[in-house]
Design a protein around this motif. Sequence first.
Motif, short mmCIF file in Angstrom:
data_model
loop_
_atom_site.label_atom_id
_atom_site.label_comp_id
_atom_site.label_asym_id
_atom_site.label_seq_id
_atom_site.Cartn_x
_atom_site.Cartn_y
_atom_site.Cartn_z
N TYR A 56 42.94 47.94 21.64
CA TYR A 56 43.41 47.38 20.38
C TYR A 56 43.83 48.46 19.38
O TYR A 56 43.90 48.21 18.18
CB TYR A 56 42.31 46.52 19.74
CG TYR A 56 42.11 45.18 20.38
CD1 TYR A 56 43.06 44.17 20.23
CD2 TYR A 56 40.97 44.90 21.14
CE1 TYR A 56 42.88 42.93 20.82
CE2 TYR A 56 40.78 43.66 21.72
CZ TYR A 56 41.74 42.68 21.56
OH TYR A 56 41.56 41.45 22.14
N THR A 134 35.46 43.17 21.25
CA THR A 134 35.26 42.64 19.91
C THR A 134 33.95 43.12 19.31
O THR A 134 32.92 43.16 19.99
CB THR A 134 35.26 41.10 19.93
OG1 THR A 134 36.52 40.64 20.45
CG2 THR A 134 35.04 40.51 18.55
N SER A 190 38.54 42.52 16.36
CA SER A 190 39.14 43.04 17.59
C SER A 190 40.26 44.00 17.19
O SER A 190 41.41 43.62 17.04
CB SER A 190 39.69 41.90 18.45
OG SER A 190 38.64 41.04 18.87
N GLY A 191 39.89 45.23 16.97
CA GLY A 191 40.86 46.25 16.58
C GLY A 191 41.19 46.21 15.09
O GLY A 191 40.67 45.38 14.34
#
Length: 226
Positions: A56, A134, A190-191
Amino acid sequence: MATAKETILRRIRRATRDVPEGERPEDVPVERGYLLRDEGTREEIVARFAENVAEYRATVRRVAGDELRSAIREALERRGVRRLVVPEDLPEDWVPEGVEALRDGPGSRLTNEELDASDGVLTGCSLGIAQTGTIVLDAGPGQGRRALTLLPDYHLCVVREEQVVGLVPEAFARLEATVREKGRAITFVSGPSATSDIELNRVEGVHGPRTLEVLVVRGRPPAGTG
């Protein structure tokens, strides 16, 4: 002419007209054929987590517990951080000398302007999910309220290896008590924040930090370091 609300409700009534009156969602069994537990080794799960987080466009570094303080210092120096937002209960010795800690807690909340003007934020987390790369924040110890990780442009997050689970269902099972009993807001990261809504061009930093850096810690830090 029917309003949009009336149209939606009419469609819902049409779609559910065969549902017996008084039937509840829990009365209908739902087949759940997906995996509930990752059978990989601990090393495989953590390695997959680090790999997927990096996918990510986040920076990921795995460190030993006794390397955590130096890893935090190096990350902040590389970023040029001088004014750092931290939750009130973050271990004091996680903040290197020469960095001003802007502590945020129930009794002394930073303003949105102060959060936005900082050089970044340092937190722990609740969980990491290897399957999706995540990080989960639930406002628990070392995490602070949600605004702390949404307004600063840089987020440095510490994830202990034992906090990493393999699959999404495992994460929800662990979080169930947090949601049901404590009522905390939960954030899934997530990123770095990004969107491609505008002309399908990727734009980062729209709904949160433009830069995410993750330290995955093996073993417990030395006494006094959280």
